[in-house]
Design an enzyme around this catalytic site. Structure first.
Site, mmCIF file in Angstrom:
data_model
loop_
_atom_site.group_PDB
_atom_site.id
_atom_site.type_symbol
_atom_site.label_atom_id
_atom_site.label_comp_id
_atom_site.label_asym_id
_atom_site.label_seq_id
_atom_site.Cartn_x
_atom_site.Cartn_y
_atom_site.Cartn_z
ATOM 1 N N SER A 9 -2.304 -1.698 -9.386
ATOM 2 C CA SER A 9 -2.804 -1.775 -8.017
ATOM 3 C C SER A 9 -2.092 -0.779 -7.109
ATOM 4 O O SER A 9 -0.898 -0.517 -7.251
ATOM 5 C CB SER A 9 -2.600 -3.198 -7.469
ATOM 6 O OG SER A 9 -2.881 -3.252 -6.086
ATOM 7 N N ASP A 10 -2.856 -0.228 -6.175
ATOM 8 C CA ASP A 10 -2.272 0.563 -5.097
ATOM 9 C C ASP A 10 -1.564 -0.397 -4.135
ATOM 10 O O ASP A 10 -1.775 -1.607 -4.186
ATOM 11 C CB ASP A 10 -3.385 1.334 -4.382
ATOM 12 C CG ASP A 10 -2.849 2.224 -3.269
ATOM 13 O OD1 ASP A 10 -1.712 2.698 -3.401
ATOM 14 O OD2 ASP A 10 -3.561 2.414 -2.280
ATOM 15 N N LYS A 11 -0.729 0.151 -3.270
ATOM 16 C CA LYS A 11 -0.033 -0.686 -2.285
ATOM 17 C C LYS A 11 -0.768 -0.700 -0.942
ATOM 18 O O LYS A 11 -1.215 -1.739 -0.474
ATOM 19 C CB LYS A 11 1.399 -0.195 -2.081
ATOM 20 C CG LYS A 11 2.168 -0.985 -1.007
ATOM 21 C CD LYS A 11 3.569 -0.447 -0.837
ATOM 22 C CE LYS A 11 3.600 0.904 -0.144
ATOM 23 N NZ LYS A 11 3.138 0.838 1.284
ATOM 24 N N THR A 12 -0.926 0.489 -0.365
ATOM 25 C CA THR A 12 -1.473 0.594 0.988
ATOM 26 C C THR A 12 -2.941 0.201 1.014
ATOM 27 O O THR A 12 -3.768 0.784 0.325
ATOM 28 C CB THR A 12 -1.310 2.027 1.521
ATOM 29 O OG1 THR A 12 0.064 2.396 1.426
ATOM 30 C CG2 THR A 12 -1.754 2.129 2.965
ATOM 31 N N ILE B 187 1.457 0.817 -8.005
ATOM 32 C CA ILE B 187 1.483 2.283 -7.992
ATOM 33 C C ILE B 187 1.358 2.746 -6.547
ATOM 34 O O ILE B 187 0.382 2.407 -5.872
ATOM 35 C CB ILE B 187 0.333 2.864 -8.835
ATOM 36 C CG1 ILE B 187 0.423 2.367 -10.277
ATOM 37 C CG2 ILE B 187 0.341 4.377 -8.798
ATOM 38 C CD1 ILE B 187 -0.751 2.751 -11.142
#
Length: 543
Positions: free
Chosen positions: A327-330, A519
């Site tokens: 998963s992305d963070k932002t 990520i």
């Protein structure tokens, strides 16, 4: 116009326009229509409309379905019409369920694609027009800004502070600086700095360019021609197919063996053959396709209630067998909305001056649109009646700084250069620092404490930018070499809070056996802090 042999990086801007027969004010609409007829639409491959018939027939290509259809045929052959009709009804219901779901998903996706249809600005008949990318033709003059995707292979006519991300085509990690210079004939593709390639996108700056190639004639189009574009088979589909083949082999072997035994026992050949066929019909799992389709369709309906479109029913099982989620963070774990947490000086005290200078830098920025400047502009207001913008050095991904030159009042000898950007990159152009007492001291004397404060803010989950300034006298224009011998003011501290329910969601995933890999493009201290906030006590970090 789509001249494969013409090496546009090796000829001048004027020659490029002449070869493409493009006037300076762009093509006429009549000429565009002629070129569209000659060269076709700007597609890498023609749009494929899934007809009702092809989508329906696709539901009956599974080996198990084919076995059942064969079994139904055998039933009719041995005059067992009831069994034949039952098997055909089950096959038909199973196929219609899959067809209904996938047809609805295809329609929903088509509507979504129509909403997000990509467009570009082109100069036609002397006017700037917004058109869909597929309508672009060789010879069109396109005008692009930061964030735009390059719609075709183009020769640059004019550019300012232009950086392009070409990772999708060349694999180059960092954005590439672009110019209008004529290049040697032997220049390799990844060094053709006067050419824009379809499928890449602009990171910063502006450009006017003439389209050289479209569709399959582009570099990206030639690569896509060599790739297999067929949708990959899911693990579930592969498993069902293998099971079907296995079932066919077992059934065929049993039929042959039983037929041979009956003949060996001197039973009538016709009776032995009919008995073997009846056994084949009995061995086939008539309800299996219907059970699979009903369960997957039920899953698709439940996912639709959560605003998830399922294009292929078989993909649901793949989704359900997931055990690692990257998963992305932002915007995924966090709200994705940058907030200004604080503006502080080098000593960690709140500083109105740092905030004001950051506001000056953000309010006059016209290059790379970004959420940080939007957050500053939307949440703060200062009186700028005595300030006027003179020039700008836009942000780029090499310098990682944005500089604005402003004049103050009527004083023509008090022009102020304000720079904001990644802390280390701002510090690299500073030689002094302004303390909380207002005195100017050498940066080297406090460099260690600044680095320590930066690391502490990172451990608390904050992103940190640096703000600096320089008095440059009467100069009304700036270049990148003006970013030197600046005075460091302080930090702009940014935060992006977690989504309210994200921890519960991740805990639920963990109970289901799904582990999370985060990520992010943020630095490792921010990533570690977010990891701890979502429940990772000692997160392992790879940089």
């Amino acid at each position: 116009m789509n001249h494969p042999a013409l090496l546009f990086w090796n000829i001048s801007v004027a020659e490029s326009l002449q070869q493409l027969q493009t006037p300076p004010n762009g093509l006429t609409n009549d000429e565009v229509a002629r070129r569209l007829t000659r060269y076709g639409f700007n597609w890498l491959k023609p749009k494929q409309q899934s007809t009702i018939l092809t989508l329906l027939l696709a539901q009956f290509k599974s080996p198990i379905i084919l076995i059942l259809i064969f079994a139904a045929g055998l039933s009719f052959f041995v005059h067992d019409h009831a069994d034949g009709l039952i098997i055909l009804a089950i096959v038909l219901v199973s196929g219609l369920l899959g067809f209904w779901q996938e047809r609805g998903a295809a329609n929903a996706v088509e509507k979504l694609l129509a909403i997000v249809e990509m467009k570009t600005n082109v100069l036609r008949d002397g006017n700037l027009q917004l058109i869909t990318i597929e309508e672009l033709v060789p010879g069109d003059i396109t005008v692009l800004n930061a964030g735009a995707t390059i719609p075709g292979d183009c020769r640059i006519l004019e550019s300012k502070d232009l950086f392009v991300d070409e990772a999708a085509l060349t694999g180059e990690t960092y954005p590439v600086a672009k110019t209008t210079d004529v290049l040697p004939l032997e220049t390799p593709l990844n060094q053709r700095s006067n050419i824009l390639f379809m499928g890449t996108h602009i990171i910063s700056g502006t450009v006017k360019a003439v389209v050289v190639h479209t569709g399959k004639k582009t570099e990206f189009g030639q690569v896509s021609e060599r790739l297999q574009l067929r949708s990959p088979e899911t693990d579930f589909e592969r498993g069902i197919r293998r099971f079907g083949y296995f079932l066919m082999e077992v059934t065929l072997m049993l039929v042959i063996v039983i037929f041979a035994i009956n003949v060996y026992l001197a039973r009538p050949v016709l009776d032995a053959f009919l008995f073997s066929l009846a056994l084949a019909v009995g061995l086939t799992p008539q309800l299996l396709p219907a059970i699979i389709s009903i369960n997957l369709a039920h899953g698709a309906k439940r996912m639709a209630d959560q605003q998830v479109i399922v294009k292929r029913l078989a993909a649901i099982e793949n989704f359900g067998s997931m055990n690692v989620l990257c998963s992305d963070k932002t915007g995924t774990l966090t709200e994705g909305v940058v907030q200004i947490h604080a503006a502080i000086d080098a000593s960690g005290n709140d500083s109105e001056r740092v905030l004001f200078y950051a506001y000056l830098n953000a309010i006059y920025e016209t290059g790379y649109v970004n959420p940080i400047d939007e957050a500053i502009r939307n949440n703060y207001t200062f009186n700028l009646s005595n300030y006027h913008k003179l020039d700008e050095n836009p942000y780029d991904f090499v310098r990682k700084r944005l500089s604005i030159l402003v004049s103050r009042g009527s004083d023509n000898f008090a022009h102020l250069l304000v720079t904001k950007g990644a802390l280390q990159n701002v510090l690299a152009v500073c030689s002094t620092i302004k303390t909380s007492q207002g005195t100017i001291v050498n940066l080297a004397t406090v460099q260690e404490s600044i680095q320590h404060r930066y690391e502490e803010l990172g451990k608390q989950g904050f992103r940190t930018l640096g703000v600096a300034y320089r008095e440059i006298g009467s100069a009304s224009q700036i270049a990148k070499d003006h970013e030197a011998n600046m005075t460091f003011l302080g930090f702009l501290v940014l935060t992006d809070p977690l989504k309210a329910d994200i921890v519960d969601t991740l805990n639920h995933l963990e109970k289901l056996g799904v582990s999370l890999k985060l990520i992010t493009g943020d630095n490792q201290r921010v990533a570690a802090h977010v990891g701890q906030m979502i429940g990772e006590k000692k997160p392992t970090i790879l940089t």
